[in-house]
Design a protein around this motif. Sequence first.
Motif, short mmCIF file in Angstrom:
data_model
loop_
_atom_site.label_atom_id
_atom_site.label_comp_id
_atom_site.label_asym_id
_atom_site.label_seq_id
_atom_site.Cartn_x
_atom_site.Cartn_y
_atom_site.Cartn_z
N GLU A 140 14.39 6.29 -7.64
CA GLU A 140 15.26 6.24 -6.63
C GLU A 140 14.41 5.98 -5.16
N ILE A 141 13.18 6.46 -5.24
CA ILE A 141 12.34 6.13 -4.01
C ILE A 141 11.93 4.65 -3.93
N CYS A 142 11.83 4.18 -5.13
CA CYS A 142 11.24 2.66 -5.10
C CYS A 142 12.39 1.81 -5.16
N LEU A 143 13.68 2.08 -5.56
CA LEU A 143 14.82 1.10 -5.73
C LEU A 143 15.05 0.15 -4.42
N PRO A 144 14.97 0.86 -3.33
CA PRO A 144 15.18 0.09 -2.10
C PRO A 144 14.56 -1.16 -2.02
N TYR A 145 13.18 -1.18 -2.42
CA TYR A 145 12.34 -2.32 -2.27
C TYR A 145 12.97 -3.32 -3.34
N LEU A 146 13.45 -3.19 -4.30
CA LEU A 146 13.99 -3.98 -5.29
C LEU A 146 15.38 -4.47 -4.73
N ILE A 196 11.91 -2.13 -11.79
CA ILE A 196 12.38 -0.97 -10.99
C ILE A 196 11.21 -0.17 -10.18
N VAL A 197 10.27 0.12 -10.80
CA VAL A 197 9.17 0.65 -10.07
C VAL A 197 8.01 -0.43 -9.81
N LYS A 198 7.17 -0.30 -9.00
CA LYS A 198 6.12 -1.36 -8.68
C LYS A 198 4.77 -0.82 -8.83
N CYS A 199 4.71 0.49 -9.30
CA CYS A 199 3.36 1.12 -9.50
C CYS A 199 3.56 1.57 -11.23
N ARG A 200 2.39 1.56 -11.79
CA ARG A 200 2.58 1.94 -13.29
C ARG A 200 2.63 3.34 -13.43
N GLU A 205 0.94 -1.33 -0.09
CA GLU A 205 0.02 0.10 -0.13
C GLU A 205 0.86 1.35 -0.10
N CYS A 206 2.11 1.02 -0.39
CA CYS A 206 3.17 1.97 -0.59
C CYS A 206 2.56 3.36 -1.21
N THR A 207 2.91 4.39 -0.40
CA THR A 207 2.57 5.78 -1.10
C THR A 207 3.56 6.94 -1.14
N LYS A 208 4.84 6.19 -1.35
CA LYS A 208 6.13 6.95 -1.27
C LYS A 208 6.40 7.86 -2.24
N CYS A 209 5.82 7.61 -3.43
CA CYS A 209 6.08 8.20 -4.86
C CYS A 209 4.71 8.49 -5.34
N PRO A 210 4.66 9.44 -6.44
CA PRO A 210 3.60 9.91 -7.02
C PRO A 210 2.75 8.86 -7.60
N LEU A 211 3.65 7.70 -8.16
CA LEU A 211 3.10 6.68 -8.91
C LEU A 211 2.03 5.96 -8.24
N HIS A 212 1.81 5.74 -6.88
CA HIS A 212 0.80 5.27 -6.26
C HIS A 212 -0.58 5.82 -6.78
N GLU A 213 -0.79 7.07 -7.10
CA GLU A 213 -1.96 7.85 -7.26
C GLU A 213 -2.79 7.16 -8.42
N GLY A 214 -1.85 6.77 -9.58
CA GLY A 214 -2.87 6.05 -10.78
C GLY A 214 -2.71 4.65 -10.54
N ARG A 215 -2.33 3.93 -9.62
CA ARG A 215 -2.20 2.51 -9.71
C ARG A 215 -3.45 1.93 -9.43
N ASN A 216 -3.86 0.53 -10.33
CA ASN A 216 -4.50 -0.28 -9.98
C ASN A 216 -4.25 -1.16 -8.90
N LYS A 217 -3.16 -2.22 -9.22
CA LYS A 217 -2.65 -3.00 -8.53
C LYS A 217 -0.90 -2.69 -8.47
N PHE A 218 -0.46 -2.91 -7.18
CA PHE A 218 0.70 -2.80 -7.03
C PHE A 218 1.45 -4.23 -7.44
N VAL A 219 2.51 -4.00 -8.35
CA VAL A 219 3.14 -5.04 -8.91
C VAL A 219 4.56 -5.43 -8.11
FE1 SF4 Z 1 5.83 3.08 -3.66
FE2 SF4 Z 1 7.41 2.09 -5.50
FE3 SF4 Z 1 4.72 2.29 -5.98
FE4 SF4 Z 1 6.13 4.43 -5.67
S1 SF4 Z 1 6.38 3.15 -7.49
S2 SF4 Z 1 4.20 4.32 -4.68
S3 SF4 Z 1 7.73 3.98 -4.28
S4 SF4 Z 1 5.84 1.19 -4.65
#
Ligand code: SF4
Length: 233
Positions: free
Chosen positions: A145-151, A128-132, A59-73
């Motif tokens: 940069e924000i998402c990379l620590p997860y990978l 590299i990034v988990k949201c579309r 349910e990460c919201t650390k970067c703006p990509l979370h706003e448009g996502r349907n599913k986290f990948v």
């Molecule tokens: Fe979080 Fe990565 Fe999704 Fe950005 S792309 S909201 S850092 S999981």
Amino acid sequence: MGESNDPVAVLFEMTKKALNQKLELGDTEIMISRESVEKMPQPVKEYKNLEEFENDINECTKCPLHEGRNKFVFGVGNPNADIMFVGEGPGRDEDLKGEPFVGRAGKLLDKILAAIHFDRSEVYIGNIVKCRPPNNRDPEPSEMEICLPYLMQQIEMINPRFICCLGRIAAQALLETKLPLGKLRGTFHDWNDRKVLVTYHPAALLRFQQYKRDTWEDVQKLRKAYDEYKASS
Ligand code: SF4
Ligand code: URA
Ligand code: URA
């Protein structure tokens, strides 16, 4: 307290020492900037397995990509894989399904894997990034940069010997370089005690047939190195 390799303990000791020095100089008001707090090494969280890690961050919201996502990948495959494939980020199909490389590029990736006698379930596949990114634009450097620590944590947990970066964006982000794909692909890079091979992104192959031969040669190298590694370990 004795010597410790625990990064949190080391950080604590360093902080204590720095604060004591300030106190000795008569500085009794302790100010820590937000910037320096953000730069502190993050304590490495211990997870029992990848599912636990996924559940912690899906349910990460650390970067703006979370706003448009349907599913986290998060990523799929063998949690003990010796080879990991890393793409750029989810596209439309991946965002709907919550799984990497399931659209047209994904079907081609499956064919590439089959050509070197790998099944999807033997390897691990992530991005590299988990949201579309909206409209499949490239992820922004700040988002990567924000998402990379997860990978990075996934890589630590899976502990693959080989990582295959698919396309320029994944390669530049992982290897922290601005070199063009042409300079990066086709050879193994030593990276954090692992071997990283860079090749074309399957979506590029769908558009540019002429990249197929190089890609074929790259993945043959990957298979050969993998077989040699397996034979020697
Ligand atoms: Fe979080 Fe990565 Fe999704 Fe950005 S792309 S909201 S850092 S999981
Ligand atoms: N392209 C990527 O880079 N990753 C996917 O998961 C799908 C398409
Ligand atoms: N190489 C790639 O990986 N993608 C392109 O679009 C062009 C060259």
